[in-house]
Scaffold this motif. Structure first.
Motif, PDB file in Angstrom:
ATOM      1  N   TRP A 182       0.819  -1.211   0.000  1.00  0.00           N
ATOM      2  CA  TRP A 182       0.000   0.000   0.000  1.00  0.00           C
ATOM      3  C   TRP A 182       0.857   1.267   0.000  1.00  0.00           C
ATOM      4  CZ3 TRP A 182       0.375   3.456   4.061  1.00  0.00           C
ATOM      5  CH2 TRP A 182       1.001   2.995   5.211  1.00  0.00           C
ATOM      6  N   HIS A 183       2.126   1.175   0.512  1.00  0.00           N
ATOM      7  CA  HIS A 183       2.976   2.363   0.532  1.00  0.00           C
ATOM      8  C   HIS A 183       4.235   2.204  -0.309  1.00  0.00           C
ATOM      9  CE1 HIS A 183       6.134   0.604   3.101  1.00  0.00           C
ATOM     10  NE2 HIS A 183       5.154   0.031   3.769  1.00  0.00           N
ATOM     11  N   SER A 184       4.480   1.028  -0.862  1.00  0.00           N
ATOM     12  CA  SER A 184       5.713   0.814  -1.628  1.00  0.00           C
ATOM     13  C   SER A 184       5.475   0.663  -3.124  1.00  0.00           C
ATOM     14  CB  SER A 184       6.442  -0.434  -1.111  1.00  0.00           C
ATOM     15  OG  SER A 184       5.628  -1.593  -1.250  1.00  0.00           O
ATOM     16  N   VAL A 185       4.229   0.580  -3.557  1.00  0.00           N
ATOM     17  CA  VAL A 185       3.911   0.369  -4.972  1.00  0.00           C
ATOM     18  C   VAL A 185       3.117   1.566  -5.482  1.00  0.00           C
ATOM     19  CG1 VAL A 185       2.709  -1.123  -6.613  1.00  0.00           C
ATOM     20  CG2 VAL A 185       3.941  -2.133  -4.707  1.00  0.00           C
ATOM     21  N   PRO A 186       3.447   2.068  -6.659  1.00  0.00           N
ATOM     22  CA  PRO A 186       2.677   3.192  -7.219  1.00  0.00           C
ATOM     23  C   PRO A 186       1.220   2.807  -7.443  1.00  0.00           C
ATOM     24  CG  PRO A 186       4.765   2.944  -8.368  1.00  0.00           C
ATOM     25  CD  PRO A 186       4.616   1.737  -7.483  1.00  0.00           C
ATOM     26  N   VAL A 187       0.353   3.781  -7.381  1.00  0.00           N
ATOM     27  CA  VAL A 187      -1.073   3.524  -7.518  1.00  0.00           C
ATOM     28  C   VAL A 187      -1.425   2.978  -8.890  1.00  0.00           C
ATOM     29  CG1 VAL A 187      -1.588   5.887  -8.273  1.00  0.00           C
ATOM     30  CG2 VAL A 187      -3.373   4.544  -7.154  1.00  0.00           C
ATOM     31  N   ASP A 188      -0.637   3.356  -9.903  1.00  0.00           N
ATOM     32  CA  ASP A 188      -0.941   2.880 -11.260  1.00  0.00           C
ATOM     33  C   ASP A 188      -0.730   1.376 -11.407  1.00  0.00           C
ATOM     34  OD1 ASP A 188      -1.630   5.400 -11.979  1.00  0.00           O
ATOM     35  OD2 ASP A 188       0.238   5.853 -13.054  1.00  0.00           O
ATOM     36  N   GLU A 189       0.079   0.783 -10.538  1.00  0.00           N
ATOM     37  CA  GLU A 189       0.270  -0.665 -10.612  1.00  0.00           C
ATOM     38  C   GLU A 189      -0.898  -1.411  -9.974  1.00  0.00           C
ATOM     39  OE1 GLU A 189       3.972  -2.214  -9.375  1.00  0.00           O
ATOM     40  OE2 GLU A 189       5.179  -0.683 -10.414  1.00  0.00           O
ATOM     41  N   LEU A 190      -1.449  -0.846  -8.934  1.00  0.00           N
ATOM     42  CA  LEU A 190      -2.590  -1.490  -8.292  1.00  0.00           C
ATOM     43  C   LEU A 190      -3.897  -1.129  -8.987  1.00  0.00           C
ATOM     44  CD1 LEU A 190      -1.635  -1.029  -4.534  1.00  0.00           C
ATOM     45  CD2 LEU A 190      -1.314  -3.058  -5.964  1.00  0.00           C
ATOM     46  N   PHE A 191      -4.047   0.145  -9.342  1.00  0.00           N
ATOM     47  CA  PHE A 191      -5.254   0.612 -10.053  1.00  0.00           C
ATOM     48  C   PHE A 191      -4.812   1.279 -11.353  1.00  0.00           C
ATOM     49  CE2 PHE A 191      -6.512   1.273  -5.450  1.00  0.00           C
ATOM     50  CZ  PHE A 191      -7.225   0.090  -5.357  1.00  0.00           C
ATOM     51  N   PRO A 192      -4.643   0.499 -12.403  1.00  0.00           N
ATOM     52  CA  PRO A 192      -4.179   1.080 -13.673  1.00  0.00           C
ATOM     53  C   PRO A 192      -5.180   2.098 -14.219  1.00  0.00           C
ATOM     54  CG  PRO A 192      -4.019  -1.330 -13.685  1.00  0.00           C
ATOM     55  CD  PRO A 192      -4.838  -0.956 -12.492  1.00  0.00           C
ATOM     56  N   PRO A 193      -4.718   3.062 -15.014  1.00  0.00           N
ATOM     57  CA  PRO A 193      -5.657   4.035 -15.611  1.00  0.00           C
ATOM     58  C   PRO A 193      -6.699   3.368 -16.487  1.00  0.00           C
ATOM     59  CG  PRO A 193      -3.400   4.828 -15.747  1.00  0.00           C
ATOM     60  CD  PRO A 193      -3.320   3.410 -15.281  1.00  0.00           C
ATOM     61  N   THR A 194      -6.321   2.267 -17.161  1.00  0.00           N
ATOM     62  CA  THR A 194      -7.265   1.549 -18.023  1.00  0.00           C
ATOM     63  C   THR A 194      -7.158   0.059 -17.730  1.00  0.00           C
ATOM     64  OG1 THR A 194      -7.043   3.221 -19.745  1.00  0.00           O
ATOM     65  CG2 THR A 194      -7.989   1.108 -20.390  1.00  0.00           C
ATOM     66  N   VAL A 195      -8.267  -0.596 -17.602  1.00  0.00           N
ATOM     67  CA  VAL A 195      -8.303  -2.038 -17.333  1.00  0.00           C
ATOM     68  C   VAL A 195      -9.111  -2.696 -18.443  1.00  0.00           C
ATOM     69  CG1 VAL A 195      -9.005  -3.846 -15.729  1.00  0.00           C
ATOM     70  CG2 VAL A 195      -8.135  -1.663 -14.853  1.00  0.00           C
ATOM     71  N   GLN A 196      -8.523  -3.715 -19.044  1.00  0.00           N
ATOM     72  CA  GLN A 196      -9.196  -4.470 -20.095  1.00  0.00           C
ATOM     73  C   GLN A 196      -9.842  -5.702 -19.491  1.00  0.00           C
ATOM     74  OE1 GLN A 196      -9.559  -3.315 -23.135  1.00  0.00           O
ATOM     75  NE2 GLN A 196      -8.232  -1.547 -22.708  1.00  0.00           N
ATOM     76  N   GLY A 197     -11.131  -5.863 -19.802  1.00  0.00           N
ATOM     77  CA  GLY A 197     -11.876  -7.012 -19.309  1.00  0.00           C
ATOM     78  C   GLY A 197     -12.348  -7.887 -20.442  1.00  0.00           C
ATOM     79  N   THR A 198     -11.435  -8.712 -20.987  1.00  0.00           N
ATOM     80  CA  THR A 198     -11.797  -9.585 -22.099  1.00  0.00           C
ATOM     81  C   THR A 198     -12.765 -10.665 -21.610  1.00  0.00           C
ATOM     82  OG1 THR A 198      -9.630  -9.211 -23.102  1.00  0.00           O
ATOM     83  CG2 THR A 198     -10.901 -11.106 -23.891  1.00  0.00           C
TER      84      THR A 198
END
Length: 391
Positions: A190-206
């Motif tokens: 929660w404090h060592s990983v950038p937010v974009d890795e946990l919640f990407p700007p775009t998520v593909q749901g195939t």
């Protein structure tokens, strides 16, 4: 013809010392010859015995006596004068000049008991790898090349095994150590990983939409990391209390048509693996993830499509308690136009075939379930990458 010489008869043999030609008178005057013991009488017509004819009296032949075995030579024998006999002459004068000694019996070879297979305690064989070699007052072991090679391989193998075990213990790469390391690593993301890795700007749901349709979500808001004081309803907060709340991360997404909004969250707990496993078992056994009074709250970001996304707009949700990480993942979806929902439905029920509720028909169950699954997968992937770097 009478008186004529016989031309066929050979001349008489010459006289010899044994049978001399004696005068007829002397031969006629000898009537009886003295016979020596052991001789047969002279045949009639044989020449008379003369004085020069002599014969030694022969003694009875005796069987040869066994000769004594030659004794080992002593120091005095090596100092005998040249030409002296090596051994004394036979005691009996009539023994043959070169007697044949009787054949000596072959000595029976007695094996050394130390080399027997029955040597040692309890009949165990005595095996020696090398024989001591005395040199200069010191004892050295003569070791063959095969023994030395086997010993070297043994030492090398033990060293490699010990090194592997030590490295696994130090780095935590064993089965138990690796799992514990991954668990502790997940608690710090929660404090060592950038937010974009946990919640990407775009998520593909195939295949995440209704009927296997593809979905695509765009992030429209990220909530600041906070505690859990106002993030859950009172009943859900009570159900999550056994694992504690370390940090809460949330983000809100919208679909490609901006018809739906979905808030996805990651709750980082303070619990150990045993407590997380117990909570996961309780949610599964008591079906707490399907109770409408245990729905998580959405994050309504002002100035976005989710500005009107409040508690009454919640249509479908999902909660997943992870047993291999101190994390609780959840998602809640609703309409972007702010319409309220009278009967929210769990995502596990809304995605089933044949469901006729409004959330199921709109695909809001697929929105919550699909987005929560993709975020959870990224979390596990990030945990694995962080664990490999730390080891």
């Amino acid at each position: 013809m009478p008186g004529a010489a016989d031309p066929v008869s050979p001349p008489p043999p010459p006289a010899s010392a044994r049978f001399p030609d004696a005068p007829p008178a002397e031969a006629a005057g000898r009537t009886t010859a003295r016979l020596r013991p052991g001789r047969e009488p002279r045949k009639q017509g044989a020449p008379a015995e003369t004085a020069s004819e002599t014969t030694a009296r022969l003694r009875p032949i005796r069987s040869p006596q066994p000769q004594p075995q030659p004794q080992p030579e002593s120091a005095s024998q090596f100092s005998r004068p040249p030409g002296a006999p090596r051994f004394s002459a036979p005691a009996h004068p009539t023994a043959p000049a070169h007697p044949t000694a009787p054949a000596r019996p072959m000595s029976r070879v007695v094996p050394d008991p130390a080399h027997s297979w029955s040597a040692g305690p309890a009949g165990r064989p005595v095996v020696s790898f090398a024989e001591p070699e005395l040199s200069g007052g010191r004892t050295r072991l003569r070791v063959g090349p095969r023994t030395a090679a086997a010993a070297a391989c043994l030492v090398l193998g033990l060293g490699l095994i010990g090194g592997a075990l030590t490295g696994s213990w130090l780095t935590g790469t064993g089965e138990e150590g690796g799992a514990g390391n991954a668990y502790s690593t997940a608690g710090t993301l929660w404090h060592s990983v950038p937010v974009d890795e946990l919640f990407p700007p775009t998520v593909q749901g195939t295949g995440a939409g209704p009927g296997g349709a593809d979905r695509s979500w765009t992030r429209i808001a990220v909530a600041p990391d906070t505690g859990c004081a106002h993030a859950f309803d009172p009943l859900l907060r009570t159900a999550l209390a056994p694992v504690g709340c370390r940090r809460l991360l949330r983000a809100t997404y919208t679909d490609a048509t901006q018809s739906y909004v979905t808030t996805v969250g990651l709750l980082f707990t303070k619990a150990d693996p045993a407590a997380m496993s117990a909570l996961a078992a309780r949610f599964r056994d008591e079906h707490l993830d399907r109770r409408a009074d245990l729905m998580p709250r959405p994050y309504a970001a002002p100035g976005t499509a989710a500005a009107g996304f409040g508690d009454t707009q919640r249509a479908s949700w999902t909660i997943s308690v992870l047993a291999d990480a101190p994390v609780v993942a959840f998602a809640v979806s609703g309409w972007a136009d702010g319409r309220g929902v009278d009967s929210p439905q769990p995502a596990a029920d809304a995605v089933r075939s044949g469901a006729t509720t409004a959330p199921a028909q709109a695909g809001l169950g697929n929105e919550a379930q699909g987005l929560a699954d993709r975020v959870e997968r990224r979390l596990r992937k990030t945990v694995g990458t962080a664990t490999e770097k730390s080891s």
